[in-house]
Design a protein around this motif. Structure first.
Motif, mmCIF file in Angstrom:
data_model
loop_
_atom_site.group_PDB
_atom_site.id
_atom_site.type_symbol
_atom_site.label_atom_id
_atom_site.label_comp_id
_atom_site.label_asym_id
_atom_site.label_seq_id
_atom_site.Cartn_x
_atom_site.Cartn_y
_atom_site.Cartn_z
ATOM 1 N N HIS A 70 3.151 4.050 -3.326
ATOM 2 C CA HIS A 70 2.567 2.708 -3.499
ATOM 3 C C HIS A 70 3.059 1.754 -2.414
ATOM 4 C CE1 HIS A 70 0.954 3.345 -7.573
ATOM 5 N NE2 HIS A 70 2.017 4.077 -7.798
ATOM 6 N N HIS A 136 -4.123 6.716 -9.917
ATOM 7 C CA HIS A 136 -3.452 7.988 -10.253
ATOM 8 C C HIS A 136 -4.428 9.070 -10.719
ATOM 9 C CE1 HIS A 136 -0.464 4.729 -10.760
ATOM 10 N NE2 HIS A 136 0.350 5.587 -10.193
ATOM 11 N N HIS A 202 6.308 3.940 -15.357
ATOM 12 C CA HIS A 202 5.237 3.072 -14.856
ATOM 13 C C HIS A 202 3.876 3.668 -15.233
ATOM 14 C CE1 HIS A 202 4.396 5.702 -11.387
ATOM 15 N NE2 HIS A 202 3.506 4.846 -10.918
ATOM 16 N N LEU A 229 0.849 -0.541 -12.591
ATOM 17 C CA LEU A 229 0.271 0.543 -11.796
ATOM 18 C C LEU A 229 1.161 0.930 -10.613
ATOM 19 C CD1 LEU A 229 -3.504 -0.460 -11.788
ATOM 20 C CD2 LEU A 229 -2.454 1.444 -13.007
ATOM 21 N N ASP A 287 4.230 10.255 -9.319
ATOM 22 C CA ASP A 287 3.688 9.923 -8.002
ATOM 23 C C ASP A 287 4.112 10.911 -6.929
ATOM 24 O OD1 ASP A 287 2.457 7.718 -9.007
ATOM 25 O OD2 ASP A 287 3.946 6.287 -8.294
HETATM 26 ZN ZN LIG Z 1 2.197 5.344 -9.365
#
Ligand SMILES: [Zn+2]
Length: 322
Positions: A70, A136, A202, A229, A287
């Motif tokens: 991110h 995502h 998250h 997010l 992530d």
């Molecule tokens: Zn993320």
């Protein structure tokens, strides 16, 4: 004579250079071996490229290990990696919001944004949270498989000679992905609905919850996280309280840390709960994929690992409650 030479060099440039309008593919990151050079921002994209490209493609991921896609900003050497890649593949849907990375991707002559290609194919499947697109998409295997064609197309445009090879690999990969998708759906059916409440660090698991945890379109209450997010660490007391209330309402006994997100928020949350809540000792991969020791070092292994950890922890909880 001069006129002829000029004409000849124009001809060479038009036809000789047509295949490659990016720098010659040789650098300290890519060998000069005639293979197509592909850079992906995340390891989840890179894994698809590896399967589809096979022996005709050299591939690297930019954001590796526990780094956060991110907020990732370019570091020394990244310009070179992106510059030498003949194809640069990002996730898009605002995942990569570090300004330096976004700029390089947007200005690459052969950039593909996989999440946005998926959005074009199945727009109704893209989740929005408070008006923001949820990037995502890889957390639902069947949705991630919608990105295969975009990679096949990009590779075939640079290397038409092996288009059939890319197409076949893409078809095989799609089959393997959809099989795993159905297996995971099946596995969760064995877990009681009252246990399938996922609390993570998250908001990376909406697509996962919708695909695997919800049977009655109630996925929104099946996954909650203190951070939004993007895990930016900007937490208010309301964010903490919202999760504490959710844990209490559904009597949830375990929360799940993510491999690349600080656990402080989860610690605060469980210390504010009136009932007993544990932090799971095995992280989920949101992530980023894991390393070779983690058992989550490929895209499918990462999602399978998450499903396995959740299933085992929820089964433990279910036994404790009976
Ligand atoms: Zn993320």
């Amino acid at each position: 004579m001069k006129y002829l030479a000029l004409l000849f060099s124009v001809f060479l440039c038009l036809f000789g250079c047509a295949k490659r309008d990016v720098p010659s593919p040789s650098s300290s990151y890519f060998e000069d071996n005639g293979k197509v050079k592909v850079l992906s921002t995340t390891t989840m994209i890179d894994d698809l490229v590896a399967h589809i490209g096979g022996e005709f493609v050299d591939h690297i991921a930019l954001v590796t290990r526990d780094l956060d896609p991110h907020s990732y900003e370019l570091v020394k050497g990244d310009d070179e990696k992106i510059g030498f890649a003949q194809i640069a593949i990002g996730n898009g849907l605002h995942l990569e919001h570090g300004a330096s990375l976004r700029y390089q991707l947007e200005n690459h002559p052969h950039a593909v944004f996989l999440g946005e290609e998926i959005q074009k194919r199945v727009p109704s499947q893209i989740i929005t949270v408070d008006g923001q697109l949820d990037p995502h998409v890889w957390m639902d295997i069947s949705l991630w498989a919608e990105g295969i064609d975009a990679i096949v197309t990009a590779l075939s445009a640079i290397d038409p000679e092996h288009a059939l090879h890319y197409q076949r690999n893409g078809d095989d990969l799609r089959q393997a992905m959809l099989l795993t998708h159905r297996q995971i759906q099946q596995e969760f059916k064995g877990i009681g609905s009252s246990n399938r409440y996922l609390v993570t660090s998250h908001d990376a698991f909406h697509y996962f919850a919708r695909a695997y945890l919800s049977e009655e379109e109630d996925w929104e209450k099946r996954c909650v996280a203190p951070e939004g997010l993007a895990p930016d660490g900007q937490l208010s007391t309301q964010d903490i309280q919202r999760v504490v209330d959710h844990l209490s309402e559904y009597q949830i006994g375990v929360v799940f840390p993510e491999s690349n997100v600080n656990r402080d928020a989860l610690k605060k949350i469980i210390s504010s709960c009136k009932h007993s809540v544990q932090i799971c000792d095995r992280p989920l991969y949101g992530d980023a994929m894991g390393d070779s020791q983690s058992g989550a070092d490929s895209y499918l292994a990462m999602i399978q690992h998450n499903a396995k950890v959740l299933k085992e922890e929820w089964q433990k909880q279910s036994k404790l409650n009976h």
